[in-house]
Design a protein around this motif. Structure first.
Motif, PDB file in Angstrom:
ATOM      1  N   VAL A   1     -11.518  19.061   7.379  1.00  0.00           N
ATOM      2  CA  VAL A   1     -10.925  17.921   8.085  1.00  0.00           C
ATOM      3  C   VAL A   1     -11.639  16.647   7.645  1.00  0.00           C
ATOM      4  O   VAL A   1     -12.769  16.685   7.142  1.00  0.00           O
ATOM      5  CB  VAL A   1     -11.060  18.051   9.627  1.00  0.00           C
ATOM      6  CG1 VAL A   1     -10.309  19.266  10.141  1.00  0.00           C
ATOM      7  CG2 VAL A   1     -12.535  18.111  10.040  1.00  0.00           C
TER       8      VAL A   1
ATOM      9  N   ARG B   1      -5.456  19.932   3.650  1.00  0.00           N
ATOM     10  CA  ARG B   1      -4.904  21.160   3.070  1.00  0.00           C
ATOM     11  C   ARG B   1      -4.791  21.010   1.551  1.00  0.00           C
ATOM     12  O   ARG B   1      -4.102  20.113   1.067  1.00  0.00           O
ATOM     13  CB  ARG B   1      -3.548  21.470   3.675  1.00  0.00           C
ATOM     14  CG  ARG B   1      -3.578  21.721   5.190  1.00  0.00           C
ATOM     15  CD  ARG B   1      -2.166  21.997   5.692  1.00  0.00           C
ATOM     16  NE  ARG B   1      -2.136  22.377   7.093  1.00  0.00           N
ATOM     17  CZ  ARG B   1      -2.034  21.499   8.086  1.00  0.00           C
ATOM     18  NH1 ARG B   1      -1.959  20.194   7.813  1.00  0.00           N
ATOM     19  NH2 ARG B   1      -2.001  21.902   9.337  1.00  0.00           N
TER      20      ARG B   1
ATOM     21  N   MET C   1     -10.082  25.212  12.112  1.00  0.00           N
ATOM     22  CA  MET C   1      -9.230  24.234  11.452  1.00  0.00           C
ATOM     23  C   MET C   1      -9.456  24.177   9.946  1.00  0.00           C
ATOM     24  O   MET C   1      -8.553  23.863   9.183  1.00  0.00           O
ATOM     25  CB  MET C   1      -9.463  22.833  12.045  1.00  0.00           C
ATOM     26  CG  MET C   1      -8.979  22.664  13.474  1.00  0.00           C
ATOM     27  SD  MET C   1      -9.167  20.960  14.069  1.00  0.00           S
ATOM     28  CE  MET C   1      -7.950  20.122  13.037  1.00  0.00           C
TER      29      MET C   1
ATOM     30  N   HIS D   1     -16.107  20.596   7.824  1.00  0.00           N
ATOM     31  CA  HIS D   1     -15.370  21.792   8.241  1.00  0.00           C
ATOM     32  C   HIS D   1     -15.464  21.937   9.761  1.00  0.00           C
ATOM     33  O   HIS D   1     -16.542  21.855  10.341  1.00  0.00           O
ATOM     34  CB  HIS D   1     -15.915  23.039   7.546  1.00  0.00           C
ATOM     35  CG  HIS D   1     -15.554  23.116   6.090  1.00  0.00           C
ATOM     36  ND1 HIS D   1     -14.431  23.759   5.641  1.00  0.00           N
ATOM     37  CD2 HIS D   1     -16.148  22.574   4.994  1.00  0.00           C
ATOM     38  CE1 HIS D   1     -14.354  23.625   4.323  1.00  0.00           C
ATOM     39  NE2 HIS D   1     -15.389  22.918   3.904  1.00  0.00           N
TER      40      HIS D   1
ATOM     41  N   ARG E   1      -6.428  17.408   9.404  1.00  0.00           N
ATOM     42  CA  ARG E   1      -6.682  18.539   8.522  1.00  0.00           C
ATOM     43  C   ARG E   1      -6.443  18.158   7.074  1.00  0.00           C
ATOM     44  O   ARG E   1      -5.603  17.321   6.751  1.00  0.00           O
ATOM     45  CB  ARG E   1      -5.784  19.712   8.909  1.00  0.00           C
ATOM     46  CG  ARG E   1      -6.109  20.287  10.282  1.00  0.00           C
ATOM     47  CD  ARG E   1      -5.273  21.513  10.569  1.00  0.00           C
ATOM     48  NE  ARG E   1      -5.635  22.625   9.688  1.00  0.00           N
ATOM     49  CZ  ARG E   1      -5.054  23.830   9.742  1.00  0.00           C
ATOM     50  NH1 ARG E   1      -4.089  24.052  10.620  1.00  0.00           N
ATOM     51  NH2 ARG E   1      -5.436  24.779   8.933  1.00  0.00           N
TER      52      ARG E   1
END
Length: 222
Positions: free
Chosen positions: A72, A35, A69, A65, A33
């Motif tokens: 990524v 973030r 989640m 995407h 992932r």
């Protein structure tokens, strides 16, 4: 005298370069992932340049995407790897053909120097991978075709997602060195046919090792 504010575009460029490097070195693994807040904290920047960097990485195909989640690091499946190496064989074969026609003597000497340097780093896969990237970059530029260079640049971005170098497998560093020598020899002889075939064989052999690595990874994950 205090410095003025840093141009947001420069922050975005720095964030983009850092994240791309982290993907290339495996710090950010395929499927992991991405973030914004976490990356902004780690890089010491605001979320704005991180957001811009992620948009660029998505345009490069390095970030995607995933359902449930979010963003990524992209993953290449078996079919994508086959397609990637098929294009790499064509484009690098063409680069070697063009290099045999257009490379200057200095560029040929540089290619030969890089191949010689491989012998000194045979026991260091990371250093050898760096020399290998330099060799292929020099080959691309020696072809003197800006459109081919752009296509190879896009391909190189996709190659980042493959992870670790094949040069760390078995005796691949030795065979790759011999293949590079054959390419340089053909380019120096101004033999486009031999140069293209040597480059194509090099990529085919690299693909076989890559598929072996993928199979091993699948076994380890089950």
């Amino acid at each position: 005298m205090s410095k003025g504010p840093v141009d947001p575009k420069l922050r975005g460029e720095t964030a983009y370069a850092r994240l791309k490097e982290e993907i290339a070195t495996g710090k950010m693994m395929p499927g992991s992932r991405v973030r914004e807040v976490e990356i902004a904290d780690r890089l010491g920047v605001s979320r704005t340049p991180v957001r811009e960097a992620l948009r660029r990485l998505e345009a490069d195909g390095l970030v995607t995407h995933a359902p449930h989640m979010g963003a990524v690091v992209a993953t290449l499946d078996h079919s994508a790897v086959i397609e990637l190496y098929a294009m790499r064989e064509i484009l690098e074969g063409t680069a070697a053909r063009f290099a045999a026609r257009h490379a200057s003597e200095v560029e040929i000497q540089d290619l030969a120097y890089l191949v010689e340097t491989e012998l000194d780093r045979a026991e260091d896969p990371a250093a050898l991978a760096q020399i290998n990237r330099a060799f292929h970059s020099a080959l691309y530029h020696a072809g003197h075709n800006q459109f081919l260079l752009k296509a190879l640049g896009a391909l190189s971005d996709a190659m980042i997602l493959l992870g670790g170098t094949t040069l760390a497998v078995d005796s691949r560093s030795t065979t790759a060195h011999e293949e590079h020598m054959a390419m340089v020899k053909a380019i120096a002889a101004r033999d486009p046919d031999a140069a293209e075939e040597a480059a194509r064989e090099h990529i085919r052999n690299a693909q076989r090792v890559r598929l072996k690595l993928l199979r091993a990874a699948m076994v380890d994950n089950h």
